[in-house]
Design a protein around this motif. Sequence first.
Motif, short mmCIF file in Angstrom:
data_model
loop_
_atom_site.label_atom_id
_atom_site.label_comp_id
_atom_site.label_asym_id
_atom_site.label_seq_id
_atom_site.Cartn_x
_atom_site.Cartn_y
_atom_site.Cartn_z
N VAL A 1 2.54 11.96 8.56
CA VAL A 1 2.57 12.85 7.40
C VAL A 1 3.92 13.55 7.38
O VAL A 1 4.30 14.21 8.36
N GLY A 2 4.64 13.41 6.29
CA GLY A 2 5.93 14.06 6.13
C GLY A 2 5.78 15.39 5.41
O GLY A 2 4.88 15.56 4.58
N LEU B 1 3.37 14.62 12.55
CA LEU B 1 3.76 15.56 11.50
C LEU B 1 5.27 15.65 11.54
O LEU B 1 5.85 16.15 12.51
N MET B 2 5.95 15.12 10.51
CA MET B 2 7.40 15.03 10.51
C MET B 2 8.00 15.86 9.38
O MET B 2 7.84 15.54 8.20
N ASP C 1 3.15 7.97 5.67
CA ASP C 1 2.04 7.49 4.85
C ASP C 1 1.86 8.35 3.61
O ASP C 1 1.40 7.88 2.58
N ARG C 2 2.20 9.62 3.73
CA ARG C 2 2.21 10.53 2.58
C ARG C 2 3.18 11.65 2.89
O ARG C 2 3.49 11.92 4.06
N VAL D 1 2.19 24.45 -0.38
CA VAL D 1 2.24 23.02 -0.64
C VAL D 1 2.04 22.81 -2.13
O VAL D 1 0.97 23.14 -2.67
N THR D 2 3.06 22.29 -2.80
CA THR D 2 3.01 22.16 -4.26
C THR D 2 2.85 20.72 -4.73
O THR D 2 2.59 20.49 -5.91
N ALA D 3 3.01 19.77 -3.82
CA ALA D 3 2.86 18.37 -4.22
C ALA D 3 2.51 17.53 -3.01
O ALA D 3 2.90 17.85 -1.88
N GLU D 4 1.76 16.47 -3.25
CA GLU D 4 1.47 15.48 -2.21
C GLU D 4 1.77 14.11 -2.79
O GLU D 4 1.18 13.71 -3.81
N LEU D 5 2.72 13.41 -2.18
CA LEU D 5 3.18 12.12 -2.69
C LEU D 5 2.71 11.01 -1.77
O LEU D 5 2.94 11.07 -0.55
N GLN D 6 2.09 10.03 -2.33
CA GLN D 6 1.63 8.89 -1.55
C GLN D 6 2.77 7.89 -1.36
O GLN D 6 3.80 7.95 -2.03
N ALA D 7 2.60 6.97 -0.41
CA ALA D 7 3.61 5.95 -0.16
C ALA D 7 3.96 5.23 -1.46
O ALA D 7 3.10 4.97 -2.30
#
Length: 491
Positions: free
Chosen positions: A279-280, A446-447, A459-460, A469-475
């Motif tokens: 998880v980035g 956790l990177m 992976d996300r 946290v304002t956004a979660e982007l998938q691969a």
Amino acid sequence: MEAVDVTKRFGATTALDGVTMRIAAGSTHALVGRNGAGKSTLVSLLTGLHRPDGGEIRFAGAAAPPAADRAAWRQRVACVFQRSTIIPTLTVAENLFLNRQAGGGPIRWKALRQRAGDLLDEYAVDVGPGTLAGDLDVEQRQLVEIARALSQGARFIILDEPTARLDATGIERLFTRLRALSATGVTMLFISHHLQEVYDVCDTVTVLRDARWVLTEPVADVGHDALVTAMTGEAVGLTSVEPRPPVPASVPPALRLRDLALDGAYDPLSLEVKAGEIVGVTGSGSSGKVTLAETVGGLRRPTAGSISVGPVGVRPGSVPAALAAGIGLVPQDRHREGLIPLLSVGENATLPIAGRFGPAGAIVPSRRRAVAEEFIARYDIRTEGPEAPVGSLSGGNAQKVVLARALSTDPSVLVLINPTAGVDVRSKESLLGAVRAAADAGTGVLMVSDELDDLRHCDRVLVMFHGRVTAELQAGWSDTDVVAAVEGVSS
């Protein structure tokens, strides 16, 4: 500046082999190459710290001054190193005029502060002359060092990895200052492992490889792939990342954060990282991302919430507790937080598991050496051996030692903060390959990173903005998606 056919040897090692480089007055000239290519050695010659064994250094057509004449060198060239030379216990004014506080007789402090204020105003450095230097952030320290160099008469400045510890906003502000200085005729040698920065700010680029000169060309005439090939001798493409198979939904979390918060840094947030998942986390310097990672790693104590590794809670604010719970950490600053400079490569790499090398707290050297040699081979650490001082390593290899130590305990969770900052292209591949291998073996990762090349392995990706946290982007995200989310705008 001209370096003409310069050679430098350290014992049996040839650090520079007949290198020639010319930098035009008023230009911004990039110097790139892998760790160990000879960049640091060339800088030591250009600043008079070492004398070449062959060839010569010239400034404005004249031979370089004698090595002992430091005042003459400071009038010709200054270097802003990646590791700050600002003295934190002195004020900004004292740092600006270090060893020049008075022209003779007692120091006149009011006049010194006035001179410092005028200098800071001249170069648009927004700090007070009476501010304690230890209270400055990274960007401010760099600007103070640049102002100090220019005040000594130098019109040629070497910038060694100036953006390695800046966020995107800080980098752009620095580049704005550099362009303004260039417009006034200041000549700059810009050293960076982040190749996009070369295209953003430089006119010309020189590549070194294996202690030899490879090319000098206008930046506009060298494509990204060609530049990487010149540095490595082969084609390398970090932007092409093999996608990882998705982690099954049934896999339990390795790391669980519940309503974790730290006043003034980030708001309550909850997060799960599954075993084997990468998880980035990215965002601007004020987003709270680094503080979040440091909280998970035990460097900071949260004001609310909980941290669990598997089903077991972790005592917050304690590095030993985090280690005992199965959390490995690669901190932000490998020099200050990651390495013990007086210990060897082997001692640094095996520090958390030293108790395994003998009974009753004793260490059997042969056992430690065997494990250290295994780590050196596994993580491709370029060193003379486990007994070599860790301070002798290049930046990329030093970072591999920090990663080896974080993984030495076979952690359930690996936390990384800007793991590839200030390392070369090949070292980036090696480091990120080791991270992927750890995840493939079941470690939750956790990177935190500002580097898109790092985040491509995730992976996300979570984007933080002003502590949330304002956004979660998938691969499969695009660069535009990430940049827009980091800047708080719609893509």
